[in-house]
Scaffold this motif. Structure first.
Motif, PDB file in Angstrom:
ATOM      1  N   PHE A 159       0.965  -1.645   0.140  1.00  0.00           N
ATOM      2  CA  PHE A 159       0.020  -0.496  -0.218  1.00  0.00           C
ATOM      3  C   PHE A 159       0.521   1.462   0.340  1.00  0.00           C
ATOM      4  O   PHE A 159       2.381   1.419   0.478  1.00  0.00           O
ATOM      5  CB  PHE A 159      -0.882  -0.503   1.127  1.00  0.00           C
ATOM      6  CG  PHE A 159       0.252  -0.307   2.419  1.00  0.00           C
ATOM      7  CD1 PHE A 159       0.068   1.170   2.868  1.00  0.00           C
ATOM      8  CD2 PHE A 159       0.261  -1.206   3.350  1.00  0.00           C
ATOM      9  CE1 PHE A 159       0.318   1.123   4.366  1.00  0.00           C
ATOM     10  CE2 PHE A 159       0.768  -0.886   4.481  1.00  0.00           C
ATOM     11  CZ  PHE A 159       1.095  -0.020   5.113  1.00  0.00           C
ATOM     12  N   GLU A 160       0.286   1.843  -0.712  1.00  0.00           N
ATOM     13  CA  GLU A 160       1.351   3.515  -0.847  1.00  0.00           C
ATOM     14  C   GLU A 160       0.023   5.047  -0.019  1.00  0.00           C
ATOM     15  O   GLU A 160      -0.906   4.927  -1.040  1.00  0.00           O
ATOM     16  CB  GLU A 160       1.700   3.424  -1.402  1.00  0.00           C
ATOM     17  CG  GLU A 160       3.042   5.440  -1.575  1.00  0.00           C
ATOM     18  CD  GLU A 160       4.240   5.047  -3.491  1.00  0.00           C
ATOM     19  OE1 GLU A 160       3.146   3.818  -4.780  1.00  0.00           O
ATOM     20  OE2 GLU A 160       4.231   5.885  -3.807  1.00  0.00           O
ATOM     21  N   SER A 161       0.466   5.847   0.730  1.00  0.00           N
ATOM     22  CA  SER A 161       0.147   6.954   0.171  1.00  0.00           C
ATOM     23  C   SER A 161       1.335   8.073   0.174  1.00  0.00           C
ATOM     24  O   SER A 161       1.882   8.036   0.557  1.00  0.00           O
ATOM     25  CB  SER A 161      -0.439   6.736   2.011  1.00  0.00           C
ATOM     26  OG  SER A 161       0.511   7.467   3.135  1.00  0.00           O
ATOM     27  N   ASP A 162       0.313   9.649   0.529  1.00  0.00           N
ATOM     28  CA  ASP A 162       1.632  11.009  -0.311  1.00  0.00           C
ATOM     29  C   ASP A 162       2.049  10.343   0.836  1.00  0.00           C
ATOM     30  O   ASP A 162       3.535  11.195   0.839  1.00  0.00           O
ATOM     31  CB  ASP A 162       0.370  11.487   0.368  1.00  0.00           C
ATOM     32  CG  ASP A 162      -0.470  12.046  -0.063  1.00  0.00           C
ATOM     33  OD1 ASP A 162      -0.863  11.179  -1.407  1.00  0.00           O
ATOM     34  OD2 ASP A 162      -1.098  12.851  -0.103  1.00  0.00           O
ATOM     35  N   ILE A 163       2.882   9.900   2.068  1.00  0.00           N
ATOM     36  CA  ILE A 163       3.572  10.131   3.422  1.00  0.00           C
ATOM     37  C   ILE A 163       4.783   8.899   4.139  1.00  0.00           C
ATOM     38  O   ILE A 163       5.205   8.379   4.149  1.00  0.00           O
ATOM     39  CB  ILE A 163       3.793  10.655   4.373  1.00  0.00           C
ATOM     40  CG1 ILE A 163       2.780  10.362   5.381  1.00  0.00           C
ATOM     41  CG2 ILE A 163       2.856  12.148   4.749  1.00  0.00           C
ATOM     42  CD1 ILE A 163       2.083  10.800   6.553  1.00  0.00           C
ATOM     43  N   PHE A 164       3.355   7.906   3.330  1.00  0.00           N
ATOM     44  CA  PHE A 164       4.322   6.530   4.118  1.00  0.00           C
ATOM     45  C   PHE A 164       4.344   5.213   2.896  1.00  0.00           C
ATOM     46  O   PHE A 164       2.835   5.389   2.567  1.00  0.00           O
ATOM     47  CB  PHE A 164       3.510   5.868   4.783  1.00  0.00           C
ATOM     48  CG  PHE A 164       4.087   4.911   5.388  1.00  0.00           C
ATOM     49  CD1 PHE A 164       5.099   4.754   5.934  1.00  0.00           C
ATOM     50  CD2 PHE A 164       3.215   3.103   5.091  1.00  0.00           C
ATOM     51  CE1 PHE A 164       5.982   3.528   7.550  1.00  0.00           C
ATOM     52  CE2 PHE A 164       3.631   2.556   6.470  1.00  0.00           C
ATOM     53  CZ  PHE A 164       4.816   2.627   7.216  1.00  0.00           C
ATOM     54  N   GLU A 165       4.834   3.924   2.775  1.00  0.00           N
ATOM     55  CA  GLU A 165       4.552   3.611   2.051  1.00  0.00           C
ATOM     56  C   GLU A 165       5.212   1.891   2.650  1.00  0.00           C
ATOM     57  O   GLU A 165       6.056   1.653   3.101  1.00  0.00           O
ATOM     58  CB  GLU A 165       4.966   3.236   0.367  1.00  0.00           C
ATOM     59  CG  GLU A 165       6.969   3.841   0.381  1.00  0.00           C
ATOM     60  CD  GLU A 165       7.838   3.645  -1.073  1.00  0.00           C
ATOM     61  OE1 GLU A 165       7.238   3.132  -1.794  1.00  0.00           O
ATOM     62  OE2 GLU A 165       9.078   3.752  -0.604  1.00  0.00           O
ATOM     63  N   GLY A 166       4.536   1.022   2.014  1.00  0.00           N
ATOM     64  CA  GLY A 166       4.698  -0.229   3.004  1.00  0.00           C
ATOM     65  C   GLY A 166       3.965  -1.755   2.613  1.00  0.00           C
ATOM     66  O   GLY A 166       3.851  -1.884   1.201  1.00  0.00           O
ATOM     67  N   THR A 167       3.851  -2.719   3.210  1.00  0.00           N
ATOM     68  CA  THR A 167       3.615  -3.987   3.055  1.00  0.00           C
ATOM     69  C   THR A 167       2.671  -4.221   4.463  1.00  0.00           C
ATOM     70  O   THR A 167       3.613  -3.942   5.742  1.00  0.00           O
ATOM     71  CB  THR A 167       4.480  -4.962   3.230  1.00  0.00           C
ATOM     72  OG1 THR A 167       5.156  -4.509   1.476  1.00  0.00           O
ATOM     73  CG2 THR A 167       4.180  -6.094   2.520  1.00  0.00           C
TER      74      THR A 167
END
Length: 214
Positions: A43-51
């Motif tokens: 997943f990804e947002s404007d300030i964070f990406e991860g699993t």
């Protein structure tokens, strides 16, 4: 953005949820997966990406193996008094975000249908015992229950980001996401350095408790 990749070698889902145009179903594991073979979702947002990796005890459906943590004495949940695991591995895309401004929890846009006041207050006391830094107001028009992100999880481990060499610039989880994690002893991996009475923090649970109260 859910694509179900990551080093878990899992096959996630990009199917849209019938209830939300911006959502997709999350793959569920039951704890009996082979190492590095869990189902995950990126997943990804404007300030964070991860699993994100989810495990629910005694679940079937999207699992590669049927649940069994009693007869085989194997699997993530064997010997543990818990029924689910929600694990996130990722990185902030922007620098200079103080952890004191990051929270986890629930916010609601309308009032809740609450039980009798003494039951609701008792439930809040239990929640605050488990999450000492939690702030909550549930008997209002827009209820909320939030805890500092650094004190909410059972385990927090800080690692340096290492590019996987793919060249796409996206975060990829590593194999540690599938194992049994413990609150780190190495101070370089601790979110909050636990220096007071360090000799008493010999277990993962005691180190996590010290972090939650810090």
């Amino acid at each position: 953005n859910g694509n179900g990749n990551g080093n878990g070698n899992g096959n996630g889902s990009t199917r849209k949820s019938p209830f939300c145009a911006e959502c997709c179903p999350c793959p569920i594991n039951n704890g009996n997966e082979e190492m590095n073979r869990t189902l995950v979702i990126d997943f990804e947002s404007d300030i964070f990406e991860g699993t994100l990796q989810l495990r629910i005890r005694h679940s079937n459906g999207t699992n590669l193996k049927p649940h069994n943590d009693t007869d085989t004495k194997e699997g993530y949940f064997h010997g543990l008094n818990r029924h689910y695991q929600c694990l996130v591995q990722g990185r902030f895309k922007k620098e200079g975000i103080p952890m004191t401004t990051c929270v986890a929890g629930q916010t609601f846009s309308r009032p809740l249908h609450l039980p009798a006041p003494f039951i609701a207050k008792g439930a809040l006391k239990v929640c605050r015992f488990l999450a000492p830094r939690m702030i909550a107001k549930i008997d209002c028009q827009k209820p909320y229950a939030l805890s500092p992100l650094g004190s909410a999880p059972q385990v927090v481990c800080v690692d340096d980001y290492h590019d996987d060499g793919s060249g796409d610039g996206n975060f990829k989880a590593d194999g540690t996401i599938t194992g049994l994690l413990k609150e780190p002893v190495d101070k370089s991996k601790q979110l909050i350095k636990i220096t007071n009475k360090a000799s008493f923090h010999k277990s993962s649970a005691s180190r996590a408790k010290a972090r939650k109260k810090a």
